[in-house]
Design a protein around this motif. Structure first.
Motif, PDB file in Angstrom:
ATOM      1  N   VAL A 120       0.811  -1.225   0.000  1.00 12.68           N
ATOM      2  CA  VAL A 120       0.000   0.000   0.000  1.00 12.68           C
ATOM      3  C   VAL A 120       0.839   1.268   0.000  1.00 12.68           C
ATOM      4  N   ARG A 121       2.077   1.195   0.454  1.00 10.68           N
ATOM      5  CA  ARG A 121       2.867   2.404   0.658  1.00 10.68           C
ATOM      6  C   ARG A 121       3.393   3.000  -0.642  1.00 10.68           C
ATOM      7  N   ALA A 122       3.700   2.161  -1.620  1.00  8.83           N
ATOM      8  CA  ALA A 122       4.360   2.644  -2.838  1.00  8.83           C
ATOM      9  C   ALA A 122       3.547   3.719  -3.544  1.00  8.83           C
ATOM     10  N   THR A 123       2.321   3.399  -3.912  1.00  4.36           N
ATOM     11  CA  THR A 123       1.518   4.351  -4.673  1.00  4.36           C
ATOM     12  C   THR A 123       1.093   5.541  -3.815  1.00  4.36           C
ATOM     13  N   ALA A 161      -5.356   1.261   7.718  1.00  2.00           N
ATOM     14  CA  ALA A 161      -5.425   2.404   8.628  1.00  2.00           C
ATOM     15  C   ALA A 161      -4.108   3.167   8.725  1.00  2.00           C
ATOM     16  N   GLY A 162      -3.056   2.685   8.059  1.00  2.00           N
ATOM     17  CA  GLY A 162      -1.778   3.366   8.093  1.00  2.00           C
ATOM     18  C   GLY A 162      -0.985   3.147   9.364  1.00  2.00           C
ATOM     19  N   ARG A 163      -1.279   2.080  10.101  1.00  2.00           N
ATOM     20  CA  ARG A 163      -0.613   1.868  11.387  1.00  2.00           C
ATOM     21  C   ARG A 163       0.852   1.452  11.262  1.00  2.00           C
ATOM     22  N   TYR A 164       1.257   1.020  10.079  1.00  2.00           N
ATOM     23  CA  TYR A 164       2.652   0.640   9.893  1.00  2.00           C
ATOM     24  C   TYR A 164       3.499   1.768   9.291  1.00  2.00           C
TER      25      TYR A 164
END
Length: 274
Positions: free
Chosen positions: A215-218, A261-264
């Motif tokens: 999820v982080r790349a884009t 949720a972006g917790r990482y």
């Protein structure tokens, strides 16, 4: 070449590094394994037959196998570049972190990953390298796009990926992916070393790192794509997977929604969290 002990430090478990050759490629292929027995040996023979070891350095990330499959002389004969053996705590995420630690230290331009249970078409490595050379930050293998093949996929796994995991990851990434539990993928060095990524953190113990990097790349503006691959489960046998039972699937769902949720995500101050 001599074996060395790499001491633990924040985000990296203690591990042994046994290189059989020096760095010989722009790219490396990380294969996390633990007690895969004949499956990993068969996979390595397939890779050798396809010349994969001449396209990228194959690095095994062993979690502590006790089945005899990690015998160094045999691995060297099968084209393995380096054997890493995890001595510190953690599961798949820790195995990948020690692999990434070595990959980034060696300066590879891109890092590929694949499971070590002989389910995936390791012969398709060139597809991933081609996309990395074209500038993609994340390349996801998919059995569900044109040219891909899903063979003997357990029906429960099929619907879990298609109806739950892939839609949620796609929502989080703002990019449509079709095969998000598939660990057959590639990352550019630019993506992995971006200050807002920080993959070498101890929060990544099990499957968290794979979900996070999906999820982080884009979200950070890196381009992503899928390439067709084959994932084949053995017919008439128990599926070779570490995700088993209600507990395993519940854990996977917790990781999935935590990634959504972006917790990482790393702290905004840029310092790695422990």
């Amino acid at each position: 070449m001599s074996e060395t002990l790499v001491p633990a430090r924040p985000g990296v478990p203690e591990y042994r590094c046994q290189p059989f050759a020096g760095k010989s490629s722009e790219y490396c292929l990380l294969i996390p394994v633990i007690n895969e027995g004949a499956r990993i040996l068969t996979e390595l023979r397939r890779a050798q037959a396809a010349g994969i070891h001449s396209l990228c350095d194959i690095i095994l990330c062993d979690g502590g196998s006790a089945d005899g499959s990690m015998e160094p002389a045999r691995l060297e004969e099968l084209g393995v570049n380096t054997l890493l053996t995890k001595l510190g705590p953690g599961r798949q995420g820790a195995q990948l972190r020690m692999g990434l630690d070595l990959a980034l230290a060696r300066g590879y331009a891109g890092v590929l990953t694949i499971d070590g249970n002989n389910k995936d078409s390791i012969e398709d490595v060139p597809r991933f390298i081609q996309k990395l050379r074209q500038g993609y930050g994340l390349v996801q293998g998919s059995r569900f796009i044109k040219g891909g093949r899903a063979v003997n996929t357990p029906i429960s796994r099929y619907w879990a990926v298609r109806l739950v995991h892939a839609p949620v990851i796609s929502l989080a990434a703002h990019h449509w992916f079709t095969d998000t539990t598939n660990a057959y993928r590639a990352y550019s060095r630019a993506y992995l070393t971006h200050p807002a990524v920080q993959p070498l953190r101890e929060v990544f113990v099990g499957y968290e790192l794979l979900a996070y990097l999906s999820v982080r790349a884009t979200r950070l503006g890196f381009s992503a794509c899928e390439v067709p691959v084959t994932r084949a489960y053995p017919k008439g046998e128990a599926a070779p997977t570490k995700i088993k039972g209600l507990r395993g699937n519940a854990g996977l769902l917790r990781v999935l929604f935590a990634a959504l949720a972006g917790r990482y995500d790393p702290p905004e101050n840029g310092r790695a969290e422990g």
